[in-house]
Design a protein around this motif. Structure first.
Motif, PDB file in Angstrom:
ATOM      1  N   VAL A   1      54.733   2.111   4.029  1.00 43.01           N
ATOM      2  CA  VAL A   1      55.439   3.780   4.111  1.00 43.01           C
ATOM      3  C   VAL A   1      54.409   4.806   3.110  1.00 43.01           C
ATOM      4  O   VAL A   1      54.137   4.155   1.943  1.00 43.01           O
ATOM      5  CB  VAL A   1      57.137   3.766   3.806  1.00 43.01           C
ATOM      6  CG1 VAL A   1      57.146   5.050   4.100  1.00 43.01           C
ATOM      7  CG2 VAL A   1      57.344   2.523   5.073  1.00 43.01           C
ATOM      8  N   ASN A   2      53.950   6.153   3.510  1.00 41.18           N
ATOM      9  CA  ASN A   2      54.218   6.862   2.839  1.00 41.18           C
ATOM     10  C   ASN A   2      55.056   7.863   2.203  1.00 41.18           C
ATOM     11  O   ASN A   2      55.928   8.018   3.379  1.00 41.18           O
ATOM     12  CB  ASN A   2      53.534   7.848   3.359  1.00 41.18           C
ATOM     13  CG  ASN A   2      51.973   7.441   3.789  1.00 41.18           C
ATOM     14  OD1 ASN A   2      51.209   6.738   2.840  1.00 41.18           O
ATOM     15  ND2 ASN A   2      50.937   7.467   4.899  1.00 41.18           N
ATOM     16  N   LYS A   3      55.854   7.519   1.278  1.00 45.32           N
ATOM     17  CA  LYS A   3      56.971   8.560   0.911  1.00 45.32           C
ATOM     18  C   LYS A   3      57.103   9.822   0.907  1.00 45.32           C
ATOM     19  O   LYS A   3      58.760  10.534   0.961  1.00 45.32           O
ATOM     20  CB  LYS A   3      57.347   7.505  -0.472  1.00 45.32           C
ATOM     21  CG  LYS A   3      57.718   6.432  -0.486  1.00 45.32           C
ATOM     22  CD  LYS A   3      58.580   6.165  -1.977  1.00 45.32           C
ATOM     23  CE  LYS A   3      57.628   5.744  -3.381  1.00 45.32           C
ATOM     24  NZ  LYS A   3      58.166   5.569  -4.156  1.00 45.32           N
ATOM     25  N   ALA A   4      55.772  10.712   0.443  1.00 42.74           N
ATOM     26  CA  ALA A   4      54.994  12.209   0.938  1.00 42.74           C
ATOM     27  C   ALA A   4      54.617  11.895   1.411  1.00 42.74           C
ATOM     28  O   ALA A   4      54.865  13.827   2.061  1.00 42.74           O
ATOM     29  CB  ALA A   4      54.785  11.778  -1.101  1.00 42.74           C
ATOM     30  N   CYS A   5      53.583  11.795   2.098  1.00 46.12           N
ATOM     31  CA  CYS A   5      52.739  13.039   2.886  1.00 46.12           C
ATOM     32  C   CYS A   5      52.740  11.831   4.376  1.00 46.12           C
ATOM     33  O   CYS A   5      53.060  10.640   4.744  1.00 46.12           O
ATOM     34  CB  CYS A   5      51.138  11.774   2.377  1.00 46.12           C
ATOM     35  SG  CYS A   5      50.886  12.746   1.255  1.00 46.12           S
ATOM     36  N   LYS A   6      52.364  13.302   5.318  1.00 49.76           N
ATOM     37  CA  LYS A   6      51.998  13.362   6.205  1.00 49.76           C
ATOM     38  C   LYS A   6      50.704  12.738   6.451  1.00 49.76           C
ATOM     39  O   LYS A   6      49.720  13.019   5.781  1.00 49.76           O
ATOM     40  CB  LYS A   6      52.696  14.385   7.521  1.00 49.76           C
ATOM     41  CG  LYS A   6      54.209  14.714   7.310  1.00 49.76           C
ATOM     42  CD  LYS A   6      53.945  16.526   8.158  1.00 49.76           C
ATOM     43  CE  LYS A   6      55.391  16.548   8.455  1.00 49.76           C
ATOM     44  NZ  LYS A   6      55.466  18.435   9.294  1.00 49.76           N
ATOM     45  N   GLU A   7      50.908  12.002   8.300  1.00 42.07           N
ATOM     46  CA  GLU A   7      49.059  11.854   8.202  1.00 42.07           C
ATOM     47  C   GLU A   7      49.939  11.882  10.026  1.00 42.07           C
ATOM     48  O   GLU A   7      50.528  11.387  10.627  1.00 42.07           O
ATOM     49  CB  GLU A   7      49.143   9.934   8.292  1.00 42.07           C
ATOM     50  CG  GLU A   7      48.762   9.949   7.020  1.00 42.07           C
ATOM     51  CD  GLU A   7      49.081   7.770   6.750  1.00 42.07           C
ATOM     52  OE1 GLU A   7      48.200   7.310   5.593  1.00 42.07           O
ATOM     53  OE2 GLU A   7      48.131   7.705   7.900  1.00 42.07           O
ATOM     54  N   LEU A   8      48.021  12.948   9.813  1.00 38.71           N
ATOM     55  CA  LEU A   8      47.747  13.297  10.910  1.00 38.71           C
ATOM     56  C   LEU A   8      46.264  12.941  11.894  1.00 38.71           C
ATOM     57  O   LEU A   8      45.185  13.089  10.868  1.00 38.71           O
ATOM     58  CB  LEU A   8      47.398  14.734  11.249  1.00 38.71           C
ATOM     59  CG  LEU A   8      47.420  15.046  12.454  1.00 38.71           C
ATOM     60  CD1 LEU A   8      48.427  15.127  13.650  1.00 38.71           C
ATOM     61  CD2 LEU A   8      47.090  17.028  12.910  1.00 38.71           C
ATOM     62  N   VAL A   9      46.315  11.366  12.696  1.00 38.18           N
ATOM     63  CA  VAL A   9      45.134  10.822  12.395  1.00 38.18           C
ATOM     64  C   VAL A   9      44.853  10.695  14.134  1.00 38.18           C
ATOM     65  O   VAL A   9      45.333  10.758  15.147  1.00 38.18           O
ATOM     66  CB  VAL A   9      46.109   9.352  12.692  1.00 38.18           C
ATOM     67  CG1 VAL A   9      44.727   8.006  12.704  1.00 38.18           C
ATOM     68  CG2 VAL A   9      46.691   8.850  10.980  1.00 38.18           C
ATOM     69  N   LEU A  10      43.382  11.160  13.699  1.00 37.36           N
ATOM     70  CA  LEU A  10      42.267  11.342  15.642  1.00 37.36           C
ATOM     71  C   LEU A  10      41.637  10.259  14.910  1.00 37.36           C
ATOM     72  O   LEU A  10      40.919   9.623  14.336  1.00 37.36           O
ATOM     73  CB  LEU A  10      41.931  12.246  15.099  1.00 37.36           C
ATOM     74  CG  LEU A  10      40.488  12.787  16.475  1.00 37.36           C
ATOM     75  CD1 LEU A  10      41.012  12.811  17.366  1.00 37.36           C
ATOM     76  CD2 LEU A  10      39.889  13.993  15.970  1.00 37.36           C
ATOM     77  N   VAL A  11      42.083   9.180  16.965  1.00 37.92           N
ATOM     78  CA  VAL A  11      41.073   7.917  16.367  1.00 37.92           C
ATOM     79  C   VAL A  11      39.549   8.499  17.148  1.00 37.92           C
ATOM     80  O   VAL A  11      39.765   8.911  18.533  1.00 37.92           O
ATOM     81  CB  VAL A  11      41.721   6.910  17.676  1.00 37.92           C
ATOM     82  CG1 VAL A  11      41.091   5.639  17.541  1.00 37.92           C
ATOM     83  CG2 VAL A  11      43.190   6.675  16.895  1.00 37.92           C
TER      84      VAL A  11
END
Length: 143
Positions: free
Chosen positions: A78-88
């Motif tokens: 879990v990331n408590k603070a960060c958004k992850e935008l992921v591109l495969v």
């Protein structure tokens, strides 16, 4: 950290728009280019390798992440603070977010919100910007 700032303006003093040139120069001066040779390599587990491109910016950073199995090995993260935008950018696999399975392949994009529990599985190479910038203290593993 190595940052390249560059601007090539020939005859800039002769321009009809010196104010505009100053604005453009100010914008370009903050462009940050980090070559792969300056990225930091981390081994998060035996199946997760990270090449972190530090931008020296608290609002955003980015990484190239390679998964060759399951990460984390068990449970979720879990990331408590960060958004992850992921591109495969290569490979196939899945991400499980809050018990929901998403199949991934080259070209897939997924957004993981702060507080969502997730894990990766497969053989994936992903480009992953995070906002605010990812930092270890906000990243936890859960059952």
């Amino acid at each position: 950290m190595w940052v390249e700032n560059s601007l090539a303006v020939e005859g800039a003093k002769d321009t009809a728009y010196p104010g505009l040139l100053n604005i453009v120069c100010s914008i370009i001066a903050v462009v940050k280019v980090i070559p792969q040779s300056k990225a930091k390599k981390f081994q998060n587990s035996r199946y997760c390798e990270v090449l972190e491109y530090g931008l020296n910016d608290k609002d955003i950073n980015a990484a190239l992440v390679t998964i060759t199995g399951r990460y984390p090995d068990k449970g979720y993260t879990v990331n408590k603070a960060c958004k992850e935008l992921v591109l495969v950018i290569a490979g196939r696999g899945k991400v499980v977010i809050e018990e929901k399975v998403f199949q991934l392949r080259k070209g897939s994009v997924i957004l993981i919100e702060p507080g969502e529990k997730f894990f990766w599985e497969g053989r994936l190479t992903m480009f992953m910007p995070c906002t605010p910038a990812w930092y270890p203290a906000q990243h936890i593993k859960v059952d």
